[in-house]
Design an enzyme around this catalytic site. Structure first.
Site, short mmCIF file in Angstrom:
data_model
loop_
_atom_site.label_atom_id
_atom_site.label_comp_id
_atom_site.label_asym_id
_atom_site.label_seq_id
_atom_site.Cartn_x
_atom_site.Cartn_y
_atom_site.Cartn_z
N ARG A 111 4.54 3.95 3.90
CA ARG A 111 4.46 5.43 3.97
C ARG A 111 5.89 5.97 3.90
O ARG A 111 6.42 6.52 4.85
CB ARG A 111 3.77 5.88 5.27
CG ARG A 111 2.42 5.29 5.58
CD ARG A 111 1.32 5.59 4.57
NE ARG A 111 0.91 6.97 4.45
CZ ARG A 111 -0.07 7.54 5.17
NH1 ARG A 111 -0.65 6.85 6.11
NH2 ARG A 111 -0.40 8.80 4.97
N ASP A 125 -9.03 9.36 -0.30
CA ASP A 125 -9.67 9.44 1.01
C ASP A 125 -11.20 9.27 0.92
O ASP A 125 -11.87 9.21 1.95
CB ASP A 125 -9.36 10.77 1.70
CG ASP A 125 -7.87 10.87 2.04
OD1 ASP A 125 -7.42 11.98 2.37
OD2 ASP A 125 -7.17 9.85 1.94
N LYS A 182 -8.79 18.70 8.51
CA LYS A 182 -7.65 18.09 9.23
C LYS A 182 -6.39 18.23 8.38
O LYS A 182 -5.34 18.64 8.87
CB LYS A 182 -7.93 16.62 9.48
CG LYS A 182 -6.71 15.78 9.85
CD LYS A 182 -7.02 14.35 10.13
CE LYS A 182 -7.00 13.45 8.95
NZ LYS A 182 -5.68 13.05 8.42
N ASN A 183 -6.51 17.94 7.08
CA ASN A 183 -5.30 17.88 6.24
C ASN A 183 -4.84 19.24 5.75
O ASN A 183 -3.80 19.33 5.09
CB ASN A 183 -5.53 16.91 5.08
CG ASN A 183 -5.62 15.48 5.57
OD1 ASN A 183 -5.33 15.20 6.74
ND2 ASN A 183 -6.05 14.57 4.72
N ARG A 216 -9.54 10.46 14.91
CA ARG A 216 -8.40 11.20 14.36
C ARG A 216 -8.86 12.18 13.27
O ARG A 216 -8.20 13.16 13.02
CB ARG A 216 -7.39 10.22 13.76
CG ARG A 216 -6.78 9.26 14.76
CD ARG A 216 -5.73 8.41 14.13
NE ARG A 216 -4.93 9.22 13.24
CZ ARG A 216 -4.40 8.76 12.10
NH1 ARG A 216 -4.61 7.52 11.74
NH2 ARG A 216 -3.67 9.54 11.34
N VAL A 259 1.57 14.74 -1.80
CA VAL A 259 1.04 15.86 -1.01
C VAL A 259 2.05 16.22 0.08
O VAL A 259 2.47 17.37 0.20
CB VAL A 259 -0.31 15.47 -0.36
CG1 VAL A 259 -0.77 16.51 0.64
CG2 VAL A 259 -1.37 15.25 -1.43
N CYS A 283 -1.94 6.21 9.27
CA CYS A 283 -2.77 5.03 8.98
C CYS A 283 -1.94 3.96 8.27
O CYS A 283 -1.12 4.27 7.40
CB CYS A 283 -3.92 5.41 8.06
SG CYS A 283 -5.19 6.35 8.90
N ASP A 315 11.07 9.20 1.29
CA ASP A 315 12.22 9.52 0.43
C ASP A 315 12.07 10.85 -0.31
O ASP A 315 13.05 11.60 -0.48
CB ASP A 315 12.46 8.38 -0.56
CG ASP A 315 11.22 8.10 -1.41
OD1 ASP A 315 10.13 7.94 -0.83
OD2 ASP A 315 11.34 8.10 -2.64
C1 EPZ Z 1 -1.64 12.91 2.57
O1 EPZ Z 1 -0.88 11.78 2.92
C2 EPZ Z 1 -2.88 12.85 3.45
N1 EPZ Z 1 -2.48 12.91 4.86
C3 EPZ Z 1 -3.64 11.55 3.21
O2 EPZ Z 1 -4.82 11.57 4.01
C4 EPZ Z 1 -4.04 11.50 1.74
O3 EPZ Z 1 -4.66 10.26 1.47
C5 EPZ Z 1 -2.79 11.64 0.85
O4 EPZ Z 1 -2.05 12.84 1.20
C6 EPZ Z 1 -3.23 11.74 -0.61
O5 EPZ Z 1 -2.18 11.67 -1.44
C7 EPZ Z 1 -2.31 14.13 5.45
O6 EPZ Z 1 -2.45 15.16 4.82
C8 EPZ Z 1 -1.94 14.12 6.91
P1 EPZ Z 1 1.35 11.40 -0.33
P2 EPZ Z 1 0.67 11.68 2.43
O7 EPZ Z 1 2.71 11.86 0.06
O8 EPZ Z 1 1.26 13.03 2.39
C9 EPZ Z 1 4.11 7.91 -2.01
C10 EPZ Z 1 -6.39 10.76 5.54
O9 EPZ Z 1 -7.15 9.78 5.53
N2 EPZ Z 1 5.23 8.63 -1.36
O10 EPZ Z 1 0.55 12.24 -1.30
O11 EPZ Z 1 1.33 10.61 3.21
C11 EPZ Z 1 3.14 7.32 -0.99
O12 EPZ Z 1 3.55 6.04 -0.57
C12 EPZ Z 1 -4.97 10.60 5.06
O13 EPZ Z 1 -6.71 11.92 5.91
C13 EPZ Z 1 6.54 8.22 -1.64
O14 EPZ Z 1 6.76 7.29 -2.42
O15 EPZ Z 1 0.44 11.15 0.94
C14 EPZ Z 1 1.85 7.24 -1.78
O16 EPZ Z 1 1.86 6.07 -2.57
C15 EPZ Z 1 -4.65 9.19 4.62
N3 EPZ Z 1 7.57 8.87 -1.03
C16 EPZ Z 1 1.94 8.45 -2.71
O17 EPZ Z 1 3.31 8.84 -2.74
C17 EPZ Z 1 7.37 9.92 -0.17
O18 EPZ Z 1 8.36 10.48 0.33
C18 EPZ Z 1 1.12 9.63 -2.24
O19 EPZ Z 1 1.49 9.92 -0.89
C19 EPZ Z 1 6.04 10.31 0.10
C20 EPZ Z 1 4.99 9.65 -0.51
#
Ligand code: EPZ
Length: 418
Positions: A120, A305, A22-23, A397, A163, A115, A123
């Site tokens: 989320r 995850d 999915k991701n 999902r 990510v 989720c 920035d």
């Molecule tokens: C992706 O979410 C995945 N989702 C998540 O999978 C996964 O848990 C996560 O990466 C792992 O890091 C998809 O790929 C659709 P991040 P994402 O940006 O991109 C903070 C699942 O169950 N952050 O890596 O939202 C954020 O709050 C889902 O399949 C900022 O501060 O994760 C978090 O604490 C759940 N500012 C950390 O970074 C931003 O602009 C990591 O978030 C973006 C993120």
């Protein structure tokens, strides 16, 4: 609002075929907006989040045919503000910003959904787009922006590893003028898959999978065929299913190299792990697992995850263990539900302390987010009696055909639509 009725305890064992990731599929779907040609994408899982992403693209004027694979024709993009209700329903819709700005020069969308596992924020996504030359204005959960001519390559040092923001930056930089360097990039396999997809279509992206990615902007991309990687989290989920049932499961059509830390943790529980080129198996030889301490972190650290699945494993293991969640602020919403089933756990801030018990009892519980839902389903499979899981829309999902896959492994699970 479907629910699952599960009768336990059962021993989940046998073979399961893992679906596409999915991701990995979601970023690749949005990145395909960059390509004014026909693209065929194989191994795309049949999931609600994918359906919503396809609906968003179609609203933009993209032609998509779903046979065994997805045939995408994004030669014409007709509009730049897709319906808010679709954008708000998935986190992945944030990845529409880069290709829309590139293709139409402007964007006007609501914040993404996803989720409710904590804040989320977006920035880091917005910051990257601004450094690459976009004018972005974010207010009242709306994102409006434009670029004058094209994205301009630049150096982006991510404040923290993300990510999503790494993906946004890669997509924006692919057709930018000159070179972009991303420092402190996320290294997940799904990011490598996105880079491999774009390079297959003519991009020039080096270093995906490391913390420094160099993207030399190219003039245009061409069409082609690409196969998505398998879902490493689905694989890990089924391996945990065998661990908590003290049984043996073979996961086919998956890449065990994307799951090293999870496989090593399972070995520490006493599991016998075997791997091949495109499969991996776990055998507990009827033994109850030993508990393991978990600290989640960005890849290649332990994946957030897989956190709730290992919490369940620890709950029925021998010994005391802790799980520390470092990525999301609210990813323990399943705890009260598991306590209802008899779990002996204490949550303090972002640390869960588990004391293993021999068995859980069936109960009526509520699914709160994608990965928590699947852990409650597995808990229902090993609990004695009936478990009713409400609100299972979350699970659809991220897990393709979950009840059929579990039934083929021996689960007694029924979906009730109401
Ligand atoms: C992706 O979410 C995945 N989702 C998540 O999978 C996964 O848990 C996560 O990466 C792992 O890091 C998809 O790929 C659709 P991040 P994402 O940006 O991109 C903070 C699942 O169950 N952050 O890596 O939202 C954020 O709050 C889902 O399949 C900022 O501060 O994760 C978090 O604490 C759940 N500012 C950390 O970074 C931003 O602009 C990591 O978030 C973006 C993120």
């Amino acid at each position: 609002m479907d629910k699952f009725i599960i009768k336990g305890p059962v021993k989940l064992k046998g073979k399961v075929t893992i679906s596409g990731s999915k991701n990995a599929a979601l970023p690749i779907l949005f990145a395909s907006l960059l390509i004014k040609d026909i693209v065929e994408i194989k191994n795309v899982p049949n999931l609600k989040d994918i359906d919503i992403a396809i609906k968003i693209l179609i609203k933009l004027g993209v032609k998509i045919e779903r046979k065994k694979s997805l045939i995408i024709n994004a030669i014409n993009i007709l509009q730049c503000n897709p319906p808010s209700h679709l954008i708000k329903s998935i986190r992945a819709s944030i990845w529409i910003l880069s290709p829309l700005l590139k293709r139409t020069g402007k964007v006007n969308v609501s914040f993404p959904g996803g989720c409710s596992i904590g804040d989320r924020p977006i920035d880091l996504h917005i910051n990257s787009l601004k450094i690459l030359g976009a004018n972005i204005n974010v207010k009242k959960n709306y994102i409006k922006g434009y670029i004058k001519t094209n994205f301009k390559g630049n150096i982006i040092c991510m404040k923290n590893i993300s990510v999503g923001a790494t993906i946004t930056t890669i997509i924006a930089a692919t057709l930018a003028s000159n070179v972009t360097i991303i420092e402190n990039a996320a290294k997940e396999p799904e990011i490598q898959d996105l880079a491999n997809f774009l390079n297959t279509m003519g991009a020039n992206i080096q270093g995906a999978g490391t913390n420094k990615i160099v993207i030399e902007g190219v003039k245009k991309l061409k069409g082609g065929v690409y196969t998505i990687i398998s879902d490493r989290i689905e694989t890990g989920t089924f391996l945990v299913a065998a661990a908590i049932c003290k049984s043996k499961i073979l996961c086919k059509n998956t890449n065990p190299n994307n799951l090293n830390i999870v496989l090593n943790k399972l070995k520490k529980t006493g599991a016998e792990i075997e791997i091949g080129k495109n499969w991996c198996s776990i055998n507990m030889h009827g033994k109850r697992p030993k508990s393991v301490n978990i600290i989640t972190g960005p890849y290649p650290n332990f994946p957030t995850d897989m956190q709730s699945q290992f919490a369940l494993l620890n709950l029925i293991s021998t010994g005391i263990s802790t799980i520390k969640e470092n990525i999301f602020k609210n990813r323990f919403m399943y705890v009260p539900e598991l306590i209802r089933m008899g779990a002996n756990i204490i949550l303090k801030k972002n640390i869960l302390k588990c004391k293993g018990i021999k068995s859980l009892s069936g109960s009526e519980v509520i699914a709160t987010d994608l990965r928590a839902s699947v852990s409650l389903v597995l808990a229902g499979c090993i609990a004695s009696g009936i478990t009713i899981i409400n609100n299972i829309s979350h699970i659809d999902r991220g897990y393709e055909n979950i009840e059929n896959k579990l039934s083929s492994l021996g689960a007694n699970i029924k979906r009730i639509k109401y």
